[in-house]
Design an enzyme around this catalytic site. Structure first.
Site, mmCIF file in Angstrom:
data_model
loop_
_atom_site.group_PDB
_atom_site.id
_atom_site.type_symbol
_atom_site.label_atom_id
_atom_site.label_comp_id
_atom_site.label_asym_id
_atom_site.label_seq_id
_atom_site.Cartn_x
_atom_site.Cartn_y
_atom_site.Cartn_z
ATOM 1 N N GLY A 282 0.855 -1.178 0.000
ATOM 2 C CA GLY A 282 0.000 0.000 0.000
ATOM 3 C C GLY A 282 0.891 1.227 0.000
ATOM 4 N N ALA A 283 1.841 1.225 0.930
ATOM 5 C CA ALA A 283 2.804 2.311 1.012
ATOM 6 C C ALA A 283 3.973 1.849 1.860
ATOM 7 C CB ALA A 283 2.170 3.562 1.637
ATOM 8 N N GLU A 285 7.258 3.189 4.442
ATOM 9 C CA GLU A 285 7.682 4.301 5.296
ATOM 10 C C GLU A 285 9.153 4.665 5.176
ATOM 11 O OE1 GLU A 285 6.756 1.235 6.353
ATOM 12 O OE2 GLU A 285 8.042 0.526 7.964
ATOM 13 N N ASN A 286 9.802 4.513 4.018
ATOM 14 C CA ASN A 286 11.207 4.899 3.865
ATOM 15 C C ASN A 286 11.456 6.226 4.584
ATOM 16 O OD1 ASN A 286 11.426 2.773 1.856
ATOM 17 N ND2 ASN A 286 10.329 4.185 0.501
ATOM 18 N N HIS A 318 -0.324 6.304 9.073
ATOM 19 C CA HIS A 318 0.410 5.072 9.384
ATOM 20 C C HIS A 318 1.895 5.231 9.028
ATOM 21 C CE1 HIS A 318 0.691 0.572 9.631
ATOM 22 N NE2 HIS A 318 1.676 0.780 8.781
ATOM 23 N N GLU A 319 2.168 5.657 7.807
ATOM 24 C CA GLU A 319 3.564 5.759 7.361
ATOM 25 C C GLU A 319 4.298 6.861 8.122
ATOM 26 O OE1 GLU A 319 4.361 3.290 5.751
ATOM 27 O OE2 GLU A 319 2.402 2.681 4.990
ATOM 28 N N GLU A 341 4.733 -2.432 13.238
ATOM 29 C CA GLU A 341 3.443 -2.435 12.545
ATOM 30 C C GLU A 341 2.252 -2.347 13.499
ATOM 31 O OE1 GLU A 341 3.442 -1.677 9.737
ATOM 32 O OE2 GLU A 341 5.287 -2.377 8.799
HETATM 33 ZN ZN LIG Z 1 3.463 -0.218 8.411
#
Ligand SMILES: [Zn+2]
Length: 872
Positions: A282-283, A285-286, A318-319, A341
């Site tokens: 989905g995405a 988090e870099n 979230h990210e 997570e």
């Molecule tokens: Zn995550």
């Protein structure tokens, strides 16, 4: 990574995470050599899909050695030199593809102390959506990275484990006219070294794990903004840049919220958010460079539904939560993935609850808990903390247990301690481990110290043991009022209690309330008596105040009867949801009859909270699909019409100007439920008319109801509509609109149109990233399910490359859990015996167990449904 499920009835569980499937052997790197800094220079050729890398890694040797082992996969080494003890030596390279490592060996022993590894290598921009890969849009090529969990090693030789934190300096040489995004800020952009090229240098990152390194190269354009002195950009392909406005507004407000929550302010100097045309998760988090799939970030305010907007906000929240939990403080090893997570899934709801109260994040959180407890009632569940070694094992741990159960356990502790004490504990933990790594024990040690409460006694029982407790509750009033409580492991299939050998016991915080007042929390073990602090015997006592607990409740029959009339007046929406959720779980386990549930559910025809109604609806649709047939199905559909018809007539197909977001979402739930459960003819023709009008350029459908309307029309639709839907989806620029129309193809019931839709999955027009979801839409449709499974088996060789990336194999296997007969079960088992999916093997066990549970329920309860209907 973002791992969220699409809401809505009959929707495919949309699990967004990466699942690798390379069957590599277990191999941890030695801890005697640690990296401190990487200099990474990439020369990226988008036309030939290749890159050249020049790398220097500064490392420390704890002891003298002739060999350095690090991770590398799918790259060609050209030259390796190691400088140590003041002299350069050429190193030989021995690759081991099974362990995904390279051993660099020199002739003379290197002394303990600093060393510098220089590597020249080349690689291919792959089509697997991981490592450094090729993405395409509008006839142009892009190069993008996705490294979590173990794929940085595909882009540069690295110590690719989360505990090996280091700083990174990145330089990218790319085509003139293209741009690039990386973790650091752009510090220089100079033409050359060759004509038609330019070289971009990015600032050195703070200390971080290799899986958080990120690069995106190509024709991206960005919207610019900022918050709290931090520049924020939302980037996309040029045709979609303007669709980032909603996300920019959200990101700015979320960052300000987090700066108020955490004692450490946003720790990186800028934040870039990039929508990537092909993206597996989905995405991701870099650090300071969050990458996204387009549909989860981009939308225009006209066609965006409430569900879209929530998704954009939730995934951003979230990210961005991960920038602290995950990026600043990282789990020591992947066995504690829940610290990343579970925390981000818990935290994502905090800014939304504050900034968008109408979205009812308290209800969403209970839905997360319900999903986690449903999985945790299987014998084939796992503990939050589970040993993992290989890439496939690591990838398989990105599941409902790490995310939703992790979040639920966090929420239970927050409910028990109160939000301020919990927040102090979180900040203490982050301050202690900033720019470092931590374990589960570090977390509960910090929480215990700050709160003075026995968190280190409670949390290990939920983190280290599998399963969910069921708490039996009986009120005793012979002396002063008391509650007798007992807890044991809850299984959907009671026979599992004998099969599963582990016998966990929990330390569970129970927070009690009575009709008169809340009466505090107690931590209880297997068996306990809790005093209820009221003067006289209460009518009932409820032990899950706020619905914060991670447990099922089983009340004595007389107490449940006393609770029922007070449901609307004495219980909040989250509490109501937990009561009906627990009741359904007890029915599934054969402890209560489905007739009890139907009687309870029949009282929800006036329920106006979407989250609550959606939960009840999905159970009622299960009853229709699996527990009725022939005459009982017709009767059941009439019951559903009588239950949901009035609500549909009140809400209609179109929004009124005064509708709030919850009402708009409620309308979509009612439309889907009345169609799938009630087969309502008037609704079907209303939906067809509204869809056709909007497709031919007439009045647009209400954005939030549009997906439901399209799938109702499709379910009753013909070939003309099928063609209209596909054409319109291919014309749509907004990802929202495109997917809404495309996935409606899975709702058709005409066999010829089902086959046509399935065949579309074989065309290059369907991106790999979308294939599992597309196929899942057919598997969730009872009329298409057998044809879809036959199609998947028949075309496995063509479909496997598209579904075994992007966690697609797990999603596909989970979609098969919708079958409810022994022949299909055996067929699924047999098929995957010869078509192995290593990262989805636990998901397969869970699917088989789910099908078995469904078969047992069908045998046990179908007669009870018919009897209940006959007695109405
Ligand atoms: Zn995550």
């Amino acid at each position: 990574m973002a791992f969220l499920r699409a809401r809505g009835i009959g929707a495919l569980p949309w699990i967004l995470c990466l699942l690798a499937c390379s069957p590599a052997g277990a191999q941890r790197l030695p801890t005697t050599i640690t990296p401190n800094h990487y200099d990474l220079a990439f020369d990226v050729d988008l036309a030939t899909a290749r890159f050249e890398g020049v790398e220097t890694i500064n490392v420390s040797l704890a002891q003298p050695s002739r060999r350095i082992t690090l991770n590398a996969l799918d790259i060609q080494f050209h030259e390796v030199t190691i400088n140590a003890g003041g002299s350069d030596q050429k190193a030989s390279v021995a690759l081991n593809t099974a362990t995904e490592t390279a051993a660099l060996t020199v002739a003379r022993e290197m002394p303990a102390g600093p060393a510098a590894i220089h590597v020249r290598y080349t690689g291919t921009l792959n089509d697997k959506l991981r490592g450094f890969y090729l993405s395409k849009a509008n006839g142009r090529n892009y190069a993008v990275t996705q490294f979590e969990s173990t794929d940085a090693r595909r882009a540069f030789p690295s110590f690719d484990e989360p505990a090996f934190k280091a700083t990174f300096s990145v330089t990218l040489t790319i085509d003139q006219g293209d741009t690039a995004v990386a973790n650091g800020q752009l510090v220089s952009d100079t033409p050359g070294p060759k004509p038609g090229r330019h070289t971009l240098t990015f600032s050195e990152t703070p200390k971080m794990s290799s899986y958080l390194v990120a690069m995106a190269v190509g024709d991206f354009r960005c919207l610019e903004g900022g918050s709290e002195g931090v520049p924020i950009r939302i980037c996309a392909t040029p045709d979609k840049t303007e669709l980032g406005r909603l996300a920019l507004d959200a990101a700015q407000r979320i960052l300000a919220f987090y700066n108020g929550y955490y004692t450490i302010k946003y720790p990186f100097k800028k934040l870039d958010v990039v929508a990537v045309p092909d993206f597996a998760a989905g995405a991701m988090e870099n650090t300071a460079a969050i990458f996204y799939r387009e549909v989860d970030l981009l939308a225009d305010s006209k066609s965006a539904s409430v569900e879209n907007l929530q998704r954009i906000w939730v995934v951003l929240a979230h990210e961005m939560a991960h920038q602290w939990f995950g990026d600043l403080v990282t789990m020591q090893w992947w066995d504690d993935l829940w610290l990343n997570e579970g925390f981000a899934t818990w935290m994502e709801k905090r800014p939304l609850a504050a900034l968008k109260p109408e979205w009812r994040m308290d209800v969403e959180a209970v839905l997360d808990t319900q999903r986690a407890m449903a999985l945790d009632a299987l014998g084939s569940t796992r503990a939050i903390h589970t040993a993992v070694e290989t890439p496939a094992e690591i990838e398989a741990s990105f599941d409902v247990i790490a995310y939703e159960k992790g979040a639920s356990v966090m929420r239970m502790i927050e409910g028990y301690l109160g939000p301020e004490v919990f927040r102090n504990g979180v900040n203490t933990y982050i301050d202690q481990h900033a720019y470092g790594n931590a374990t589960s024990a570090d977390f509960w040690t910090a929480m215990t110290k700050v709160s003075g409460k026995p968190i280190d006694r409670i949390l290990p029982t939920f983190v280290n043991q599998p399963g969910v407790p069921v708490v039996g509750v009986t009120l005793r009033c012979d002396a002063s009022p008391q509650l007798a409580v007992s807890s044991e492991r809850f299984f959907t299939d009671p026979a599992m209690a004998k099969v599963v050998r582990t016998k966990p016991s929990w330390e569970t915080p129970l927070c009690t309330k009575t009709p008169a007042a809340a009466s505090g929390c107690s931590v209880v073990g297997k068996q306990a008596t809790i005093p209820v602090e009221v003067a006289s015997c209460p009518r009932w006592a409820f032990v899950n105040t706020g619905a914060n607990g991670y447990f099922r409740s089983a009340y004595s029959a007389d107490m449940l009867r006393a609770i029922a009339p007070d449901i609307g007046s004495s219980f909040s929406e989250p509490e109501r949801l937990s009561i009906v959720g627990d009741e359904w779980a007890l029915v599934r386990a054969g402890r209560h009859s489905v007739a009890d549930y139907l009687t309870l559910a029949a009282g929800f025809g006036r329920e106006h909270a979407n989250g609550v109604l959606a939960e009840v609806s999905s159970r009622l649709l299960f009853v229709r699909d699996y527990l009725t047939s022939g005459e009982s199905q017709e009767k059941y559909e009439r019951f559903m019409q009588s239950l949901f018809g009035p609500l549909y007539r009140e809400l209609g197909l179109n929004a009124s100007p005064g509708d709030d977001d919850d009402k708009r979402a409620l309308r979509a739930t009612v439309i889907q439920t009345l169609d799938l459960g009630g087969n309502d003819a008037a609704l079907a023709s209303d939906a067809r008319r509204a869809l056709e009008k909007s497709l031919s350029g007439g009045a647009a459908m209400d954005a939030s109801a549009a997906k439901a309307i399209a799938s109702v029309a499709a379910r009753h639709g013909d070939q003309t509509l099928w063609t209209q839907l596909l054409d319109a989806s291919q014309r749509a620029n907004s990802p929202t609109e495109r997917y809404r129309l495309l996935y409606a193809l899975g709702a058709f019931e005409d066999p010829a149109l089902i086959d046509r839709g399935l065949n579309f999955a074989l065309t290059p027009e369907l991106r790999s990233q979308d294939t599992p979801t597309f196929l899942g839409s057919f598997l969730s449709n009872p009329m298409a399910r057998p044809r879809a499974w036959a199609f998947i088996k028949q075309h496995w060789n063509e479909l496997a490359p598209k579904t075994t990336i992007a966690g697609g194999d797990t999603r596909l296997v989970e979609s098969l859990g919708a079958f409810c007969d022994s022949r299909s079960r055996d067929d699924i088992k047999d098929f995957f015996k010869t078509h192995k999916l290593p990262a989805a093997s636990r998901a397969l066990d869970q699917t088989i167990e789910r099908i078995n549970n469904c078969i047992a329920m069908k045998e046990r309860e179908s007669g009870n449904v018919a009897a209940w209907l006959a007695a109405r």
